[in-house]
Design a protein around this motif. Structure first.
Motif, PDB file in Angstrom:
ATOM      1  N   HIS A 272      94.125 -26.983 -26.576  1.00 16.08           N
ATOM      2  CA  HIS A 272      95.353 -27.737 -26.331  1.00 16.08           C
ATOM      3  C   HIS A 272      96.292 -27.607 -27.528  1.00 16.08           C
ATOM      4  CE1 HIS A 272      93.193 -29.670 -23.036  1.00 16.08           C
ATOM      5  NE2 HIS A 272      92.193 -29.849 -23.889  1.00 16.08           N
ATOM      6  N   ARG A 273      97.576 -27.404 -27.247  1.00 18.42           N
ATOM      7  CA  ARG A 273      98.604 -27.427 -28.293  1.00 18.42           C
ATOM      8  C   ARG A 273      99.318 -28.764 -28.178  1.00 18.42           C
ATOM      9  NH1 ARG A 273     103.865 -26.789 -28.491  1.00 18.42           N
ATOM     10  NH2 ARG A 273     104.015 -25.945 -26.370  1.00 18.42           N
ATOM     11  N   LEU A 274      99.452 -29.432 -29.317  1.00 18.23           N
ATOM     12  CA  LEU A 274     100.046 -30.750 -29.349  1.00 18.23           C
ATOM     13  C   LEU A 274     101.455 -30.697 -29.931  1.00 18.23           C
ATOM     14  CD1 LEU A 274      96.950 -32.625 -30.829  1.00 18.23           C
ATOM     15  CD2 LEU A 274      97.424 -32.065 -28.451  1.00 18.23           C
ATOM     16  N   ALA A 275     102.307 -31.589 -29.454  1.00 20.55           N
ATOM     17  CA  ALA A 275     103.662 -31.727 -29.991  1.00 20.55           C
ATOM     18  C   ALA A 275     104.099 -33.173 -29.815  1.00 20.55           C
ATOM     19  CB  ALA A 275     104.633 -30.784 -29.275  1.00 20.55           C
ATOM     20  N   ASP A 276     104.594 -33.758 -30.873  1.00 15.27           N
ATOM     21  CA  ASP A 276     105.103 -35.134 -30.827  1.00 15.27           C
ATOM     22  C   ASP A 276     104.085 -36.122 -30.266  1.00 15.27           C
ATOM     23  OD1 ASP A 276     107.596 -34.302 -31.868  1.00 15.27           O
ATOM     24  OD2 ASP A 276     108.242 -33.708 -29.851  1.00 15.27           O
ATOM     25  N   GLY A 277     102.820 -35.946 -30.617  1.00 13.82           N
ATOM     26  CA  GLY A 277     101.787 -36.882 -30.218  1.00 13.82           C
ATOM     27  C   GLY A 277     101.273 -36.725 -28.801  1.00 13.82           C
ATOM     28  N   LEU A 278     101.688 -35.655 -28.119  1.00 14.16           N
ATOM     29  CA  LEU A 278     101.278 -35.415 -26.728  1.00 14.16           C
ATOM     30  C   LEU A 278     100.743 -33.997 -26.578  1.00 14.16           C
ATOM     31  CD1 LEU A 278     104.464 -36.899 -25.029  1.00 14.16           C
ATOM     32  CD2 LEU A 278     102.256 -38.043 -25.293  1.00 14.16           C
ATOM     33  N   VAL A 279      99.981 -33.761 -25.510  1.00 17.22           N
ATOM     34  CA  VAL A 279      99.549 -32.404 -25.200  1.00 17.22           C
ATOM     35  C   VAL A 279     100.727 -31.692 -24.548  1.00 17.22           C
ATOM     36  CG1 VAL A 279      97.961 -30.954 -23.899  1.00 17.22           C
ATOM     37  CG2 VAL A 279      97.147 -33.077 -24.938  1.00 17.22           C
ATOM     38  N   ALA A 280     101.140 -30.579 -25.155  1.00 17.92           N
ATOM     39  CA  ALA A 280     102.289 -29.820 -24.659  1.00 17.92           C
ATOM     40  C   ALA A 280     101.858 -28.596 -23.853  1.00 17.92           C
ATOM     41  CB  ALA A 280     103.173 -29.382 -25.821  1.00 17.92           C
ATOM     42  N   GLU A 281     100.655 -28.086 -24.143  1.00 15.16           N
ATOM     43  CA  GLU A 281     100.191 -26.868 -23.486  1.00 15.16           C
ATOM     44  C   GLU A 281      98.672 -26.835 -23.543  1.00 15.16           C
ATOM     45  OE1 GLU A 281     101.580 -22.185 -23.633  1.00 15.16           O
ATOM     46  OE2 GLU A 281     101.900 -23.455 -25.387  1.00 15.16           O
ATOM     47  N   SER A 282      98.036 -26.368 -22.464  1.00 13.10           N
ATOM     48  CA  SER A 282      96.577 -26.264 -22.416  1.00 13.10           C
ATOM     49  C   SER A 282      96.161 -24.917 -21.849  1.00 13.10           C
ATOM     50  CB  SER A 282      95.976 -27.356 -21.517  1.00 13.10           C
ATOM     51  OG  SER A 282      96.271 -28.636 -21.984  1.00 13.10           O
ATOM     52  N   TRP A 283      95.085 -24.384 -22.399  1.00 11.14           N
ATOM     53  CA  TRP A 283      94.426 -23.197 -21.864  1.00 11.14           C
ATOM     54  C   TRP A 283      93.028 -23.669 -21.458  1.00 11.14           C
ATOM     55  CZ3 TRP A 283      97.581 -23.428 -26.000  1.00 11.14           C
ATOM     56  CH2 TRP A 283      98.663 -22.547 -26.046  1.00 11.14           C
ATOM     57  N   LEU A 284      92.738 -23.624 -20.159  1.00 14.95           N
ATOM     58  CA  LEU A 284      91.477 -24.139 -19.640  1.00 14.95           C
ATOM     59  C   LEU A 284      90.574 -22.987 -19.221  1.00 14.95           C
ATOM     60  CD1 LEU A 284      92.884 -27.028 -17.397  1.00 14.95           C
ATOM     61  CD2 LEU A 284      92.420 -27.036 -19.853  1.00 14.95           C
ATOM     62  N   ALA A 285      89.323 -23.045 -19.661  1.00 16.90           N
ATOM     63  CA  ALA A 285      88.382 -21.973 -19.349  1.00 16.90           C
ATOM     64  C   ALA A 285      87.037 -22.575 -18.947  1.00 16.90           C
ATOM     65  CB  ALA A 285      88.218 -21.047 -20.552  1.00 16.90           C
ATOM     66  N   ASP A 286      86.856 -22.723 -17.627  1.00 17.95           N
ATOM     67  CA  ASP A 286      85.546 -23.129 -17.140  1.00 17.95           C
ATOM     68  C   ASP A 286      84.930 -21.925 -16.436  1.00 17.95           C
ATOM     69  OD1 ASP A 286      86.755 -22.971 -14.625  1.00 17.95           O
ATOM     70  OD2 ASP A 286      87.105 -25.114 -14.518  1.00 17.95           O
ATOM     71  N   ASP A 287      83.804 -22.102 -15.822  1.00 17.84           N
ATOM     72  CA  ASP A 287      83.087 -20.991 -15.210  1.00 17.84           C
ATOM     73  C   ASP A 287      83.041 -21.199 -13.696  1.00 17.84           C
ATOM     74  OD1 ASP A 287      81.393 -18.932 -14.536  1.00 17.84           O
ATOM     75  OD2 ASP A 287      79.905 -19.390 -16.085  1.00 17.84           O
ATOM     76  N   LEU A 288      84.187 -20.976 -13.029  1.00 17.12           N
ATOM     77  CA  LEU A 288      84.280 -21.195 -11.589  1.00 17.12           C
ATOM     78  C   LEU A 288      83.269 -20.360 -10.799  1.00 17.12           C
ATOM     79  CD1 LEU A 288      85.597 -22.753  -9.305  1.00 17.12           C
ATOM     80  CD2 LEU A 288      87.380 -20.984  -9.230  1.00 17.12           C
ATOM     81  N   PRO A 289      83.038 -19.078 -11.138  1.00 16.51           N
ATOM     82  CA  PRO A 289      82.012 -18.337 -10.384  1.00 16.51           C
ATOM     83  C   PRO A 289      80.637 -19.003 -10.455  1.00 16.51           C
ATOM     84  CG  PRO A 289      83.373 -16.813 -11.600  1.00 16.51           C
ATOM     85  CD  PRO A 289      83.745 -18.194 -12.076  1.00 16.51           C
ATOM     86  N   ARG A 290      80.288 -19.523 -11.614  1.00 11.81           N
ATOM     87  CA  ARG A 290      78.985 -20.196 -11.732  1.00 11.81           C
ATOM     88  C   ARG A 290      78.978 -21.490 -10.917  1.00 11.81           C
ATOM     89  NH1 ARG A 290      74.818 -19.819 -16.104  1.00 11.81           N
ATOM     90  NH2 ARG A 290      73.237 -21.217 -15.340  1.00 11.81           N
ATOM     91  N   ILE A 291      80.081 -22.235 -10.950  1.00 12.96           N
ATOM     92  CA  ILE A 291      80.163 -23.463 -10.152  1.00 12.96           C
ATOM     93  C   ILE A 291      79.960 -23.127  -8.677  1.00 12.96           C
ATOM     94  CG2 ILE A 291      81.704 -25.298  -9.355  1.00 12.96           C
ATOM     95  CD1 ILE A 291      82.971 -25.212 -12.208  1.00 12.96           C
ATOM     96  N   LEU A 292      80.684 -22.112  -8.187  1.00 12.05           N
ATOM     97  CA  LEU A 292      80.574 -21.734  -6.768  1.00 12.05           C
ATOM     98  C   LEU A 292      79.174 -21.231  -6.426  1.00 12.05           C
ATOM     99  CD1 LEU A 292      84.067 -20.102  -6.207  1.00 12.05           C
ATOM    100  CD2 LEU A 292      83.289 -22.380  -5.481  1.00 12.05           C
TER     101      LEU A 292
END
Length: 146
Positions: free
Chosen positions: A111-131
């Motif tokens: 997560h990139r933060l700006a002014d005390g808030l989350v401004a941008e997120s890069w999410l990486a889970d393992d959807l193939p494994r979940i499925l």
């Protein structure tokens, strides 16, 4: 953000309040108005509505969805979170009907933060494994999960 400790606390609050408890009303206090969510294969609008859509989708499919943080690391305006996610497939996910099977996977979010808030997120889970764990995908013998 007032230092790395505050960024770490912000990410922990998001996981606890928004992800685990499903409190979407807290989102505007945690995410910037022009928030950008980046996740492979996912197209969502800019702004806090993006995270609301994603959390709603996961909690509808996995009502007991839970994330346990293993580590949070902060440097400057960036906070990285390594976690274990689990849930039981009791609602449709990406058109996949419920299987009532559980999954557990590891993931990493940045997560990139700006002014005390989350401004941008890069999410990486393992959807193939979940499925795979919920019984929708069957890996070939040469690609069995370790």
């Amino acid at each position: 953000m007032g230092g790395n400790r505050t960024g770490v606390e912000l990410v922990r609050r998001i996981v606890r309040t928004v992800v685990n408890d499903g409190d979407l009303g807290a989102v505007p206090d945690l995410f910037a108005a022009d928030y950008v969510l980046r996740k492979a294969g996912l197209s969502v609008p800019r702004g806090p509505e993006a995270i609301k859509m994603l959390v709603r989708q996961w909690r509808d499919a996995f009502p007991d969805y839970h994330v346990e943080i293993e580590a949070v690391i902060a440097a400057g305006d960036v906070v990285a979170c390594r976690y274990v996610a689990s849930g039981t497939h009791r609602g449709a996910l990406l058109g996949v009907p419920p299987t009532d099977r559980a999954f557990t996977v590891r993931g990493t979010d940045v997560h990139r933060l700006a002014d005390g808030l989350v401004a941008e997120s890069w999410l990486a889970d393992d959807l193939p494994r979940i499925l795979t764990e919920v019984g929708f995908l069957t890996p070939s013998a040469s690609s069995r999960w370790t």
